[in-house]
Design an enzyme around this catalytic site. Structure first.
Site, short mmCIF file in Angstrom:
data_model
loop_
_atom_site.label_atom_id
_atom_site.label_comp_id
_atom_site.label_asym_id
_atom_site.label_seq_id
_atom_site.Cartn_x
_atom_site.Cartn_y
_atom_site.Cartn_z
CG ASP A 106 60.58 74.07 49.55
OD1 ASP A 106 61.22 75.12 49.77
OD2 ASP A 106 60.73 73.01 50.21
N1 URA Z 1 59.65 73.17 54.91
C1 URA Z 1 59.98 72.65 53.71
O1 URA Z 1 60.74 71.70 53.63
N2 URA Z 1 59.43 73.19 52.61
C2 URA Z 1 58.56 74.21 52.65
O2 URA Z 1 58.07 74.67 51.61
C3 URA Z 1 58.22 74.73 53.90
C4 URA Z 1 58.77 74.20 55.03
#
Ligand code: URA
Length: 241
Positions: A106
């Site tokens: 993310d």
């Molecule tokens: N899980 C999440 O919630 N975000 C990420 O970036 C990776 C795994």
């Protein structure tokens, strides 16, 4: 036999754009073995021929593998009209190698992100059947209680009804901040954040520390990257050259 056009050969090594490379060839700056080659469409056998630019040997590497310590605030994409992407963090010669991220983190997640131009490697690493483990460190707003450990072990049910595969959870600190480490074998959308939501906690910071057996190099500051070592490439199923 692995044959390819001379201009593509040089462009694929990240030396310059295809049009620049064509100019070099036409100007006689490029040799195949001991012959100056002025035709950009001439063929190179990547196993047998040696290519020289201005007298310097150009080593052919089909696949390259990098680890990036992804900083917060950039998106995991190869291009975007508005937002900075992880590829914008790389120098031009690497951008020309047509790298792409293996999976996604993310925008507000940091840590280990692999970049490669080896599609099969990426596919295998992400394949749910391969069960490649991923270790994350999460900061939480509250301690969800030790019951969260058992819930993760069993497989928490996410907001869309999907039951996550069993995951290992441990708390590495409870004060002054609640810090947990969780190891998962899958990579659903917002997986870690949604898993903690399911046990009543909100992730306030998230970092990926490891994929398979390969750890984020702790000498890399956010935004820095390095090539994977031969051992790391092999451990993840890639082909060192
Ligand atoms: N899980 C999440 O919630 N975000 C990420 O970036 C990776 C795994």
């Amino acid at each position: 036999m692995p044959k390819m056009r001379l201009d593509k050969f040089l462009k694929d090594q990240g030396l310059a754009s295809r049009s620049e490379v064509k100019e070099w060839i036409k100007k006689g700056r490029v040799r195949i073995n001991d012959r100056v080659e002025r035709d950009p469409g001439a063929h190179v056998d990547t196993d047998r021929d040696q290519v020289f630019l201005d007298g310097n040997a150009v080593c052919y590497r089909e696949f390259v593998y990098y680890m990036l310590n992804k900083p917060k605030g950039v998106i995991t994409a190869t291009e975007d009209m508005k937002q900075e992407t992880v590829l914008d963090l790389l120098p031009e010669e690497l951008q020309r190698r047509e790298l792409f991220p293996v999976g996604r983190l993310d925008k507000d997640t940091e840590g280990l992100l692999l970049l490669t131009n080896d599609g099969i490697f990426a596919h295998e690493l992400l394949s749910p059947k391969k069960h490649v483990t991923k270790l994350y460190e999460a900061e939480l707003d509250v301690f969800p209680g030790d019951r969260a450990i058992a819930a993760f072990k069993q497989g928490v049910v996410l907001d869309d009804g999907y039951q996550a595969l069993p995951a290992d959870l441990e708390f590495v600190s409870l004060s002054p901040r609640v810090i947990a480490r969780v190891e998962v074998v899958e990579g659903k959308f917002h997986q870690i954040k949604r898993m903690f939501k399911a046990v009543g906690a909100t992730v306030t910071a998230l970092k990926r520390l490891r994929m398979g057996t390969v750890w984020l190099d702790d000498t890399l500051k956010p935004g820095e990257f390095r090539e994977l070592t031969e051992e790391e490439i092999l451990a993840l199923g890639g082909k060192p050259s």
